[in-house]
Design an enzyme around this catalytic site. Structure first.
Site, PDB file in Angstrom:
ATOM      1  CG  HIS A 167     -51.560  13.129  76.217  1.00 21.82           C
ATOM      2  ND1 HIS A 167     -50.552  13.678  75.460  1.00 21.82           N
ATOM      3  CD2 HIS A 167     -52.575  14.016  76.182  1.00 21.82           C
ATOM      4  CE1 HIS A 167     -50.952  14.836  74.992  1.00 21.82           C
ATOM      5  NE2 HIS A 167     -52.177  15.076  75.418  1.00 21.82           N
ATOM      6  CD  GLU A 221     -54.833   6.857  48.298  1.00 21.04           C
ATOM      7  OE1 GLU A 221     -55.053   6.070  49.222  1.00 21.04           O
ATOM      8  OE2 GLU A 221     -54.482   8.038  48.487  1.00 21.04           O
ATOM      9  CG  ASP A 225     -58.482   4.828  50.431  1.00 18.26           C
ATOM     10  OD1 ASP A 225     -59.403   4.282  51.084  1.00 18.26           O
ATOM     11  OD2 ASP A 225     -58.056   5.971  50.702  1.00 18.26           O
ATOM     12  CB  CYS A 234     -47.253   3.044  51.934  1.00 18.71           C
ATOM     13  SG  CYS A 234     -48.495   4.079  51.141  1.00 18.71           S
TER      14      CYS A 234
END
Lengths: 580, 86
Positions: free
Chosen positions: A186, A428, A452, A499
């Site tokens: 938070h 991946e 990965d 990505c």
């Protein structure tokens, strides 16, 4: 001078005195109340309770609209302040002759016992909410709040409650530093939305810092200097100036097109976890979200998120990023990312175990709920669905068919969705590369997840220090795999994105451009420098570089080849916005 | 009017802070005293703190006793709130 390092979660720098907040540390004295003063003491208590409840209500109202979860917490805390049992018990104690503060303290102790005996950890933990609220009422009673109100200060705490973080306004707060916390805690979320620099997970900070110590903190790097020497202080005022300039420059850079000198355009997008991060992605010039990770709602809660919550979250993302698209990656849990709500069995080799798409196809109900939410959100903008850890064509088709089934289901229910929503595969797993040509016939797009892919291809666990140095993003095998994937995608006429972390590293950018990736998606902070760098490149030269490096034998040779051609460029742009 | 009913708590987390807060809010202003709990150990359903100390996890059966002019309305409100979290 001492130096600590935490996790920088909200950009910006600050230099100022430390103000320590110690939650759970209430000092109350016990005084006797004469019978004739009882009623006025009760009135004093009730007034303090009203004032505290109103204060929380006000904090709630002023909350940026994107902090829904914090909103719910504040509402529960407000109701605790106004709890009828709490009030009547305290009132009774005042009638017995105790002052309001002591009465509250006694009630708190009674609840401490009641809560500590509960069998379930979640319910036991709620005692902390009560402590925070009783603290607030008592400090209202005592007419002070444990906040810096004269001097602007850097708040140092174990952890901050949502109410604390929101009530510490920028006027008083130079920065937050907490001993606990993570990027999605938070404190981090609120600090970013208020534009206050913050460093969390600063281990040892409470032990090292005394009230009034001078601190210099950098919310980007996570550095904390305790009682810094002169040079550091002047270095920090320089960093502050640079940060201001950076903010101005970001806006200029954000509007520039990301294309090479000879006109090859590469779409730059952001990787995000939370809808709250979208304004930053926009500021940094992202043309959409190339990877929206969906694990947060599963790991931050103690129950599985229900469809409406997922739908509302995704819809907000879709609407906020419009007119740009968002690629939503379906649940990538298992392995290292573990959701306690799922009760997954412990595995000897989790990286090769029940995770991501495998878990989703097995725990069908989980997947259906998420797909329904994503598809429903697709009616509000441009959505793409991406499956993680795809290892072959059959697996991809099973997932894709489920999407079709759910579309029919939604149509029957009369719920809107985008019937043309693109469905893609994350590349991946090495086996997916091997059959990329076959997959490309079934998928609408590819996105290469380098983290990965490197780990599985090289059989290296990056987290294992013994072998971490063998983790080589520029290993010729990786470059060839990327090449294979891009070629297969383009032959089938589908776009190929990347990505992984690799996409945001300047050293790799010329190669990635030369490998003809259509889109790079990265942490928003990396976008401006990658864009400026791309604008200096020539596609032709990048392709020549790729031709050469695909035939080299090891990462060192590749690095050398890149530096030879682009070294001066990389040095010029690397962190240039920060350290120009 | 006094009515009583037994209900089962559904939803993985049980009767946690959010439904407890919703419960307190839903009952606010209703002309009824509402108790909730197990057997003879009953607490004020408007008290989020006391409701939390019931530690009612999923599958718990809770007794609800509502008394007063709007007892029936109160009971329906409780069922509505708890259903929403099932």
């Amino acid at each position: 001078m001492k130096v600590l390092r935490g996790l920088g979660v909200s950009a910006g720098v600050a230099v100022g005195p430390a103000h320590l907040m110690f939650p759970g540390h209430i000092k109350v004295s016990r005084t006797r109340i004469a019978p004739e003063e009882t009623e006025s003491e009760i009135a004093r208590l009730k007034k303090a309770i009203e004032a505290t409840a109103e204060e929380i209500e006000k904090l709630k109202k002023e909350l940026p609209p994107n902090l829904g979860e914090v909103h719910a917490i504040l509402e529960a805390q407000r109701l605790i302040v106004k709890d009828p049992s709490l009030i009547s018990e305290a009132e009774e104690l005042i009638r017995e002759g105790f002052n309001a503060e002591w009465a509250l303290f006694k009630v708190l102790k009674r609840y401490e016992k009641a809560f500590s005996e509960l069998p379930d950890e979640y319910f036991r933990e709620r005692y902390r909410d009560l402590v925070q609220m009783v603290e607030r009422i008592i400090s209202t009673l005592q007419g002070h709040r444990d906040l810096p109100n004269e001097e602007r200060a850097i708040i140092v705490a174990q952890d901050l409650s949502p109410a604390d973080t929101v009530s510490l306004k920028p006027d008083f707060t130079l920065a937050f530093v907490t001993e606990a916390g993570s990027r999605t805690s938070h404190t981090a979320i609120v600090a970013r939305s208020l534009g206050i620099p913050a460093v969390v997970a600063a281990k040892g900070i409470l032990k090292e810092v005394s009230p009034g110590d001078l601190l210099a903190i950098d919310g980007t790097t996570g550095e904390i200097f305790i009682n810094p020497v002169e040079e550091i202080i002047s270095e920090f005022s320089e960093r502050a100036r640079r940060f201001e300039r950076l903010k101005v420059r970001l806006h200029q850079v954000a509007h520039l097109s990301s294309e090479t000198k000879d006109g090859r355009r590469i779409i730059l997008r952001a990787n995000l976890d939370l809808p709250e991060e979208i304004p930053f992605a926009r500021d940094y010039g992202a043309e959409g979200i190339g990877l929206f990770r969906t694990e947060y709602l599963y790991v931050s809660r103690r129950e599985l998120p229900y469809e409406e919550l997922l739908f509302e979250t995704y819809r907000r993302v879709v609407e906020d990023i419009a007119p740009h698209p968002v690629t939503i990656r379906t649940l990538d849990l298992g392995g290292d990312k573990f959701a306690s709500v799922l009760d997954l069995p412990e595995e000897i080799n989790p990286a090769l175990g029940l995770r991501a798409i495998r878990l989703c196809l097995k725990e069908d109900h989980l997947f259906r709920t998420q797909l329904r939410a994503i598809l429903r959100a697709s009616a509000y903008g441009k959505v793409k669905i991406m499956f993680p850890l795809i290892s072959g064509v059959a697996e991809f088709l099973r997932a894709r068919n489920l999407v079709e089934e759910i579309k029919e289901e939604l149509a029957r229910e009369g719920l809107p969705f985008d019937p043309e929503v693109p469905v893609g595969a994350m590349i991946e797993v090495p086996s997916a590369v091997a059959v990329a040509d076959l997959l490309a016939r079934e998928a609408d797009f590819f996105s290469i997840g380098t983290n990965d892919l490197i780990q599985y291809t090289l059989a290296i666990d990056r987290g294992n220090e013994e072998v971490a140095e063998l983790y080589e993003p520029l290993h010729p095998a990786i470059l060839r795999f990327i090449k294979t994937t891009v070629t297969a995608g383009h032959r089938a006429g589908i776009p190929v994105a990347m990505c992984g972390e690799m996409a945001g590293d300047l050293l790799y950018v010329p190669i990635l451009v030369g490998l003809e990736l259509d889109e790079l998606s990265m942490n928003p902070q990396s976008l401006p420098e990658v864009k400026l760098f791309i604008r200096e490149l020539e596609f032709k030269k990048c392709r020549e570089l790729v031709e050469k490096v695909l035939n080299l034998t090891c990462q060192d040779e590749v690095k050398e080849a890149v530096s030879e051609v682009f070294g001066p460029h990389i040095r010029k742009f690397s962190r240039s916005l920060w350290f120009e | 009017m006094k009515i009583e009913e037994e209900i089962e708590i559904k939803g993985r987390l049980g009767l946690h802070a959010r439904p407890a807060a919703k419960l307190a809010k839903a009952l606010n202003g209703l002309k009824a005293q509402v108790l909730i709990g197990r057997g003879e150990k009953l607490v004020d359903a408007r008290s989020i703190l006391d409701v939390l100390t019931l530690a009612a996890s999923a599958g718990t059966r809770l007794r609800i006793v509502a008394e007063g002019e709007e007892a029936e309305k109160a009971l329906n409100e409780i069922k509505r709130v708890l259903e929403a979290y099932a």
